[in-house]
Design a protein around this motif. Structure first.
Motif, PDB file in Angstrom:
ATOM      1  N   GLY A   1       6.505  -1.979  -9.830  1.00 53.13           N
ATOM      2  CA  GLY A   1       5.449  -3.088 -10.097  1.00 53.13           C
ATOM      3  C   GLY A   1       5.832  -4.498  -9.516  1.00 53.13           C
ATOM      4  N   ARG A   2       7.192  -4.748  -9.308  1.00 52.90           N
ATOM      5  CA  ARG A   2       7.268  -5.908  -8.589  1.00 52.90           C
ATOM      6  C   ARG A   2       6.865  -5.995  -6.888  1.00 52.90           C
ATOM      7  NH1 ARG A   2      11.539  -6.816  -4.991  1.00 52.90           N
ATOM      8  NH2 ARG A   2      12.002  -9.075  -4.620  1.00 52.90           N
ATOM      9  N   ILE A   3       6.534  -4.768  -6.474  1.00 50.68           N
ATOM     10  CA  ILE A   3       6.188  -4.543  -4.875  1.00 50.68           C
ATOM     11  C   ILE A   3       4.840  -4.583  -5.018  1.00 50.68           C
ATOM     12  CG2 ILE A   3       6.507  -3.100  -2.995  1.00 50.68           C
ATOM     13  CD1 ILE A   3       8.865  -1.810  -4.129  1.00 50.68           C
ATOM     14  N   SER A   4       4.099  -3.829  -5.512  1.00 53.30           N
ATOM     15  CA  SER A   4       2.576  -3.577  -5.495  1.00 53.30           C
ATOM     16  C   SER A   4       1.834  -3.875  -6.802  1.00 53.30           C
ATOM     17  CB  SER A   4       2.214  -2.313  -5.026  1.00 53.30           C
ATOM     18  OG  SER A   4       2.351  -1.168  -6.119  1.00 53.30           O
ATOM     19  N   GLY A   5       2.375  -4.190  -7.815  1.00 50.26           N
ATOM     20  CA  GLY A   5       1.728  -4.498  -8.956  1.00 50.26           C
ATOM     21  C   GLY A   5       1.436  -3.011  -9.818  1.00 50.26           C
TER      22      GLY A   5
ATOM     23  N   ALA B   1       0.778  -1.250  -0.054  1.00 53.81           N
ATOM     24  CA  ALA B   1      -0.069   0.105   0.117  1.00 53.81           C
ATOM     25  C   ALA B   1       0.730   1.261  -0.001  1.00 53.81           C
ATOM     26  CB  ALA B   1      -0.848   0.152   1.238  1.00 53.81           C
ATOM     27  N   PHE B   2       2.010   1.088   0.602  1.00 53.50           N
ATOM     28  CA  PHE B   2       3.044   2.381   0.889  1.00 53.50           C
ATOM     29  C   PHE B   2       3.645   2.809  -0.651  1.00 53.50           C
ATOM     30  CE2 PHE B   2       6.772   4.464   2.073  1.00 53.50           C
ATOM     31  CZ  PHE B   2       6.601   5.432   2.621  1.00 53.50           C
ATOM     32  N   ALA B   3       3.895   1.546  -1.331  1.00 56.65           N
ATOM     33  CA  ALA B   3       4.347   1.796  -2.626  1.00 56.65           C
ATOM     34  C   ALA B   3       3.019   2.143  -3.466  1.00 56.65           C
ATOM     35  CB  ALA B   3       4.967   0.276  -3.277  1.00 56.65           C
ATOM     36  N   GLU B   4       2.114   1.922  -3.316  1.00 54.12           N
ATOM     37  CA  GLU B   4       0.871   2.472  -4.346  1.00 54.12           C
ATOM     38  C   GLU B   4       0.792   3.964  -4.018  1.00 54.12           C
ATOM     39  OE1 GLU B   4      -1.532   1.165  -6.617  1.00 54.12           O
ATOM     40  OE2 GLU B   4       0.235  -0.018  -6.651  1.00 54.12           O
ATOM     41  N   GLY B   5       1.165   4.393  -2.742  1.00 51.52           N
ATOM     42  CA  GLY B   5       0.927   5.875  -2.580  1.00 51.52           C
ATOM     43  C   GLY B   5       1.979   6.428  -3.078  1.00 51.52           C
ATOM     44  N   ILE B   6       3.186   5.975  -2.825  1.00 53.12           N
ATOM     45  CA  ILE B   6       4.277   6.698  -3.800  1.00 53.12           C
ATOM     46  C   ILE B   6       4.036   6.725  -5.146  1.00 53.12           C
ATOM     47  CG2 ILE B   6       6.782   6.511  -4.103  1.00 53.12           C
ATOM     48  CD1 ILE B   6       7.344   5.289  -1.479  1.00 53.12           C
TER      49      ILE B   6
ATOM     50  N   GLY C   1      -9.429  -1.799   0.075  1.00 55.33           N
ATOM     51  CA  GLY C   1      -9.582  -0.657   0.721  1.00 55.33           C
ATOM     52  C   GLY C   1      -8.039  -0.048   1.030  1.00 55.33           C
ATOM     53  N   ALA C   2      -7.145  -0.672   1.414  1.00 54.99           N
ATOM     54  CA  ALA C   2      -5.607  -0.114   1.892  1.00 54.99           C
ATOM     55  C   ALA C   2      -5.295   0.452   0.436  1.00 54.99           C
ATOM     56  CB  ALA C   2      -4.974  -1.171   2.262  1.00 54.99           C
ATOM     57  N   TYR C   3      -5.380  -0.340  -0.516  1.00 54.86           N
ATOM     58  CA  TYR C   3      -4.947   0.360  -1.774  1.00 54.86           C
ATOM     59  C   TYR C   3      -5.423   1.676  -2.199  1.00 54.86           C
ATOM     60  CZ  TYR C   3      -1.445  -3.337  -3.691  1.00 54.86           C
ATOM     61  OH  TYR C   3      -0.589  -4.113  -4.052  1.00 54.86           O
ATOM     62  N   ILE C   4      -6.716   1.573  -2.232  1.00 53.79           N
ATOM     63  CA  ILE C   4      -7.500   2.924  -2.542  1.00 53.79           C
ATOM     64  C   ILE C   4      -7.146   4.065  -1.756  1.00 53.79           C
ATOM     65  CG2 ILE C   4      -9.713   3.812  -2.937  1.00 53.79           C
ATOM     66  CD1 ILE C   4     -10.666   1.331  -3.811  1.00 53.79           C
ATOM     67  N   VAL C   5      -7.093   3.917  -0.728  1.00 50.85           N
ATOM     68  CA  VAL C   5      -6.655   5.019   0.619  1.00 50.85           C
ATOM     69  C   VAL C   5      -5.266   5.452   0.334  1.00 50.85           C
ATOM     70  CG1 VAL C   5      -6.231   5.405   2.915  1.00 50.85           C
ATOM     71  CG2 VAL C   5      -8.547   4.367   2.227  1.00 50.85           C
ATOM     72  N   ALA C   6      -4.583   4.447   0.004  1.00 53.01           N
ATOM     73  CA  ALA C   6      -2.928   4.890  -0.045  1.00 53.01           C
ATOM     74  C   ALA C   6      -2.887   5.663  -1.382  1.00 53.01           C
ATOM     75  CB  ALA C   6      -2.083   3.641  -0.382  1.00 53.01           C
ATOM     76  N   GLN C   7      -3.674   5.062  -2.554  1.00 61.89           N
ATOM     77  CA  GLN C   7      -3.719   5.835  -3.869  1.00 61.89           C
ATOM     78  C   GLN C   7      -4.301   7.505  -3.539  1.00 61.89           C
ATOM     79  OE1 GLN C   7      -6.104   3.125  -6.044  1.00 61.89           O
ATOM     80  NE2 GLN C   7      -4.320   1.685  -6.354  1.00 61.89           N
ATOM     81  N   LEU C   8      -5.267   7.621  -2.868  1.00 63.56           N
ATOM     82  CA  LEU C   8      -5.915   8.843  -2.742  1.00 63.56           C
ATOM     83  C   LEU C   8      -5.149   9.764  -1.878  1.00 63.56           C
ATOM     84  CD1 LEU C   8      -9.656   7.944  -1.934  1.00 63.56           C
ATOM     85  CD2 LEU C   8      -8.689   9.079  -4.188  1.00 63.56           C
ATOM     86  N   LEU C   9      -4.434   9.162  -0.932  1.00 61.25           N
ATOM     87  CA  LEU C   9      -3.648   9.907  -0.070  1.00 61.25           C
ATOM     88  C   LEU C   9      -2.321  10.335  -0.755  1.00 61.25           C
ATOM     89  CD1 LEU C   9      -3.660   8.076   3.534  1.00 61.25           C
ATOM     90  CD2 LEU C   9      -4.583  10.215   2.926  1.00 61.25           C
ATOM     91  N   GLY C  10      -1.703   9.198  -1.467  1.00 59.28           N
ATOM     92  CA  GLY C  10      -0.580   9.551  -2.449  1.00 59.28           C
ATOM     93  C   GLY C  10      -0.933  10.808  -3.269  1.00 59.28           C
TER      94      GLY C  10
END
Length: 243
Positions: free
Chosen positions: A70-74, A4-9, A97-106
């Motif tokens: 991509g290797r970390i989170s897709g 999720a952190f990687a998605e945010g970044i 949920g974790a992915y979407i929240v991370a994407q919005l926050l990022g």
């Protein structure tokens, strides 16, 4: 948590460099007289040349994020993609949920960092690269453009990244260039967001930093991209299914 952190970044970088390119375009063009309300920029090609540049900025950063994360989170970096993969049973509901929240926050952090880098003109002139329908474009037309653009994007993602028979190593550059092409053609309709998080970040940044409140347009960038991605994912599965 790391995924999720990687998605945010990744989503933050998408907004900083992609939406940031749109804001810079408007800042550079400040003071020029556009020939039509659709012309956002400068130069011999007018707005079309600027949309090509914006599209390439998105293409390059998306490619970089896919190869880097991509290797970390897709590297979904897009709630519409995450939801489409979940809908076709390729992504666990517990992680959505974790992915979407991370994407919005990022996306929001990326937008605030761009404002901090470029100054308040990025907000007052560039609007932080926020998306909105152009003159004479209705809600329905904007949703349709976002649906079609995200449909094409998701079909490509399914073919080059999700399908196990896809040739390895090409996903990043093909997906990036696909986004760049879609933006070049449809940017002047509704901004070619293709991504609820990409729109959310600049909307929130503008609202908090004293720019325009564009959240009334946000349903466009939820309905169009999510429907486009989900329809594309199910259609791809139907097309490749063995009789």
């Amino acid at each position: 948590m790391k995924r999720a952190f990687a998605e945010g970044i990744g989503t933050g970088l998408l907004v900083y460099f992609g939406a940031g390119a749109a804001a810079i375009t408007l800042m550079i063009a400040q003071g020029t007289t556009p020939s039509t309300p659709f012309n956002i920029g400068i130069g011999a090609l007018g707005g079309l040349g600027d949309w090509l540049a914006i599209g390439l900025a998105f293409a390059f950063i998306i490619s970089a994020v896919i190869y880097g994360m991509g290797r970390i989170s897709g590297a979904h970096i897009n709630p519409a993609v995450t939801i489409a993969l979940w809908a076709t049973k390729r992504f666990p509901a517990t992680d959505c949920g974790a992915y979407i929240v991370a994407q919005l926050l990022g996306a929001a952090i990326g937008s605030f960092l761009f404002a901090a880098s470029a100054g308040m003109d990025a907000v007052t002139i560039g609007g932080l690269g926020a998306t909105a329908p152009f003159p004479e474009i209705s809600f329905g037309q904007a949703i349709l453009a976002e649906f079609i653009g995200t449909f094409v994007l998701m079909m490509v993602i399914m073919g080059v990244a999700v399908d196990r028979q896809a040739p390895p190593g090409f996903a990043g550059i093909i997906i990036g260039l696909t986004v760049g092409g879609i933006i070049t053609t449809t940017g002047n309709i509704a901004g070619a967001s293709l991504n609820p998080a990409r729109t959310f970040g600049p909307f929130l940044g503008d609202l908090i930093l004293g720019g325009n409140n564009l959240f009334g347009f946000f349903p466009i960038y939820i309905i169009g991209p999510i429907l486009g991605a989900v329809v594309a994912a199910f259609l791809y599965d139907w097309l490749i299914a063995e009789e």
